[in-house]
Scaffold this motif. Structure first.
Motif, PDB file in Angstrom:
ATOM      1  N   ASP A 108       1.156   0.314 -10.066  1.00  0.00           N
ATOM      2  CA  ASP A 108       2.176  -0.637  -9.970  1.00  0.00           C
ATOM      3  C   ASP A 108       1.746  -2.027  -9.879  1.00  0.00           C
ATOM      4  N   VAL A 152      -0.221   9.412  -5.464  1.00  0.00           N
ATOM      5  CA  VAL A 152       0.381   8.064  -5.152  1.00  0.00           C
ATOM      6  C   VAL A 152      -0.624   7.022  -5.145  1.00  0.00           C
ATOM      7  N   VAL A 153      -1.985   7.384  -4.867  1.00  0.00           N
ATOM      8  CA  VAL A 153      -2.907   6.259  -5.195  1.00  0.00           C
ATOM      9  C   VAL A 153      -2.968   5.643  -6.565  1.00  0.00           C
ATOM     10  N   ASP A 179       0.286   3.397  -6.983  1.00  0.00           N
ATOM     11  CA  ASP A 179       0.063   2.499  -6.418  1.00  0.00           C
ATOM     12  C   ASP A 179      -0.899   1.246  -7.171  1.00  0.00           C
ATOM     13  N   SER A 201       4.988   4.381  -1.992  1.00  0.00           N
ATOM     14  CA  SER A 201       4.127   3.324  -2.404  1.00  0.00           C
ATOM     15  C   SER A 201       5.049   2.180  -2.269  1.00  0.00           C
ATOM     16  N   THR A 202       4.547   1.078  -1.584  1.00  0.00           N
ATOM     17  CA  THR A 202       5.317  -0.326  -1.553  1.00  0.00           C
ATOM     18  C   THR A 202       4.327  -1.320  -1.801  1.00  0.00           C
ATOM     19  N   VAL A 203       4.722  -2.060  -3.100  1.00  0.00           N
ATOM     20  CA  VAL A 203       3.757  -3.028  -3.449  1.00  0.00           C
ATOM     21  C   VAL A 203       4.871  -4.328  -3.690  1.00  0.00           C
ATOM     22  N   GLY A 208       0.656  -1.266   0.085  1.00  0.00           N
ATOM     23  CA  GLY A 208      -0.004  -0.051   0.051  1.00  0.00           C
ATOM     24  C   GLY A 208       0.883   1.249   0.008  1.00  0.00           C
ATOM     25  N   TRP A 209       0.258   2.353   0.333  1.00  0.00           N
ATOM     26  CA  TRP A 209       0.877   3.688   0.274  1.00  0.00           C
ATOM     27  C   TRP A 209       0.531   4.334   1.604  1.00  0.00           C
ATOM     28  N   HIS A 211       4.977  11.013  -0.263  1.00  0.00           N
ATOM     29  CA  HIS A 211       4.615   9.812  -0.198  1.00  0.00           C
ATOM     30  C   HIS A 211       5.248   8.675  -0.435  1.00  0.00           C
TER      31      HIS A 211
END
Length: 450
Positions: free
Chosen positions: A126, A119-120, A123, A154-156, A53-54, A152
């Motif tokens: 990605d 960032v949404v 995310d 984002s990590t997926v 999520g972010w 912000h």
């Protein structure tokens, strides 16, 4: 709520920072049972099942800070450094690197745009991008800058990295490292898990589990092709219920039963009313009660299987029967998924049969706060609001219900294959479970008040 659309041109990274990392552990080996099960799920659903999520970055966070965090997680957690190899005959192997370089992407949000909306969109992009299991690291991390300042993140990640409980442990450790140094990483890592599973003790566990699975598989209907449907076959819907938590509070406390067992019983009774015969349940089991799995950040959750005949019996007896069956499901969910698949094939049984169940609650999983609700409060609460949210041709899990805590109540997410159970039947299932919970809770409180 931010605008979910960001200009496509702005979703190109302005820079990529190479982040070198190194960590203990490395090598090539078989997938662990947990990894193998989620891999088979990915193949069935035609998705790499992204998680993550972010978040907003704390004021003053620099690109160097984020790169340092990425270097730390890649070094600490073996699954973050794990890619796949494909051996002869398509056999899938895990390859854990003890060093490497990963890219940290930096995105510049246009000055006039909302960085949260940006960032949404990043995310979502990605998550939607195809993933290369052989060449890519399992983590995609992107920093958003707005007017030159990182705002912000984002990590997926691919679901091969960890299950839900492992994800929460990971987030707690990432946050905790800022306050004090953490002890060395704990828990049995996937490569070590796979070695144990292939050894004598692991094979004894597998043989014991398969005996349980074989008994249950014999109860299942034969595999049949799905019915033809107009339009998409697979649907996801949501029931948001305010009345289910207080009803569950009454039932679990008065029966001195685990609230997840109560939920399974309600769903089993609702499913039995719809279809008859023993209710076959496929709960998601964390397996974290096993030694070495308590704090490991890895994929160790697996599906269990059990059956309970709850037709026409009082709720208390149904609760007892489901509890006994669920205990066996939890005990024997630690099993080789290839071996269970072979059982279904040999028996000609439907591998998707039953009600798949995943209790993902955190806040209420171990109990409910406050006094028990009154009968008046239970009667006053309206039934939940239901809506269908996704229709698609790629498969979801078979008929399944996920349960989450949500603001003001529970969120029940139901998935169905319309070729097996139409949308109306799937909605009726969760609505019936909710109605049963309220009915039984009111009856229990009224009987004690007499």
């Amino acid at each position: 709520m931010p605008d979910l659309q960001a200009p496509p041109r702005a979703l190109r990274p302005a820079a990529r920072i190479p982040v070198r990392f190194g960590g203990a552990g490395g090598g090539v080996g078989e997938l662990s049972w947990g990894q193998r099960e989620i891999w088979l799920t990915m193949l069935r659903q035609r998705s790499w099942l992204p998680i993550g999520g972010w978040s907003r970055l704390a004021p003053g966070t620099t690109l160097s800070d984020v790169a340092g965090e990425l270097r730390w997680i890649m070094g600490r957690y073996e699954p973050m450094r794990t890619r796949l190899r494909f051996g002869p005959g398509g056999r899938v192997l895990q390859s854990v690197a003890d060093r490497g370089t990963i890219g940290l992407d930096v995105y510049d949000c246009p000055d006039a745009d909302d960085p949260e909306a940006f960032v949404v969109a990043l995310d979502a992009r990605d998550r939607a991008r195809p993933y290369d299991f052989v060449e890519e690291w399992p983590v995609r991390m992107g920093v958003v800058r707005h007017r030159g300042t990182p705002t912000h993140l984002s990590t997926v990640m691919t679901h091969l990295v960890t299950d839900g409980l492992g994800g929460r442990l990971f987030l707690a450790e990432v946050a905790g490292r800022r306050a004090a140094p953490l002890p060395p990483v704990a828990g049995t890592q996937p490569l070590e898990q796979a070695r144990w599973q292939a050894g004598p003790a692991g094979q004894r566990q597998n043989a014991s589990a398969l005996r349980h699975w074989e008994r249950t598989v014999k109860l299942l209907p034969p595999a049949r092709p799905p019915s033809a449907v107009d339009g998409p076959r697979f649907y996801r819907g949501e029931l948001r219920s305010r009345v289910l938590p207080p009803a569950l509070h009454v039932l679990s406390e008065r029966a001195d039963a685990d609230s997840s067992q109560v939920l399974m019983t309600l769903l089993a009774q609702a499913a039995t009313e719809a279809g008859g015969g023993p209710a076959v349940l496929r709960p998601m089991v964390s397996n974290r009660f096993r030694r070495g799995f308590e704090t490991v950040v890895a994929m160790v959750a697996q599906r269990g299987i059990c059956a309970a005949d709850v037709a026409g019996v009082p709720f208390a007896e149904a609760l007892r029967r489901v509890g006994a069956a669920a205990m066996a499901a939890y005990k024997y969910a630690y099993v080789d998924p290839d071996a269970t698949a072979a059982l279904f094939a040999e028996a000609g049984a439907d591998p998707d049969a039953g009600l798949w169940f995943n209790d993902r609650r955190v806040a209420t999983r171990q109990g409910f706060a406050g006094p028990l609700p009154t009968v008046d409060e239970l009667r006053a609460a309206p039934p939940g609001a239901f809506r269908w949210t996704v229709a698609q041709d790629d498969p979801f899990d078979p008929l399944s219900v996920d349960v989450d805590d949500a603001p003001g109540g529970f969120l029940l997410t139901v998935f169905t294959d319309a070729g097996r159970l139409a949308r109306g039947g799937a909605e009726a299932l969760v609505r019936r479970a909710e109605a049963l919970a309220v009915h039984e809770a009111i009856g229990l409180v009224e009987s004690e008040d007499r």
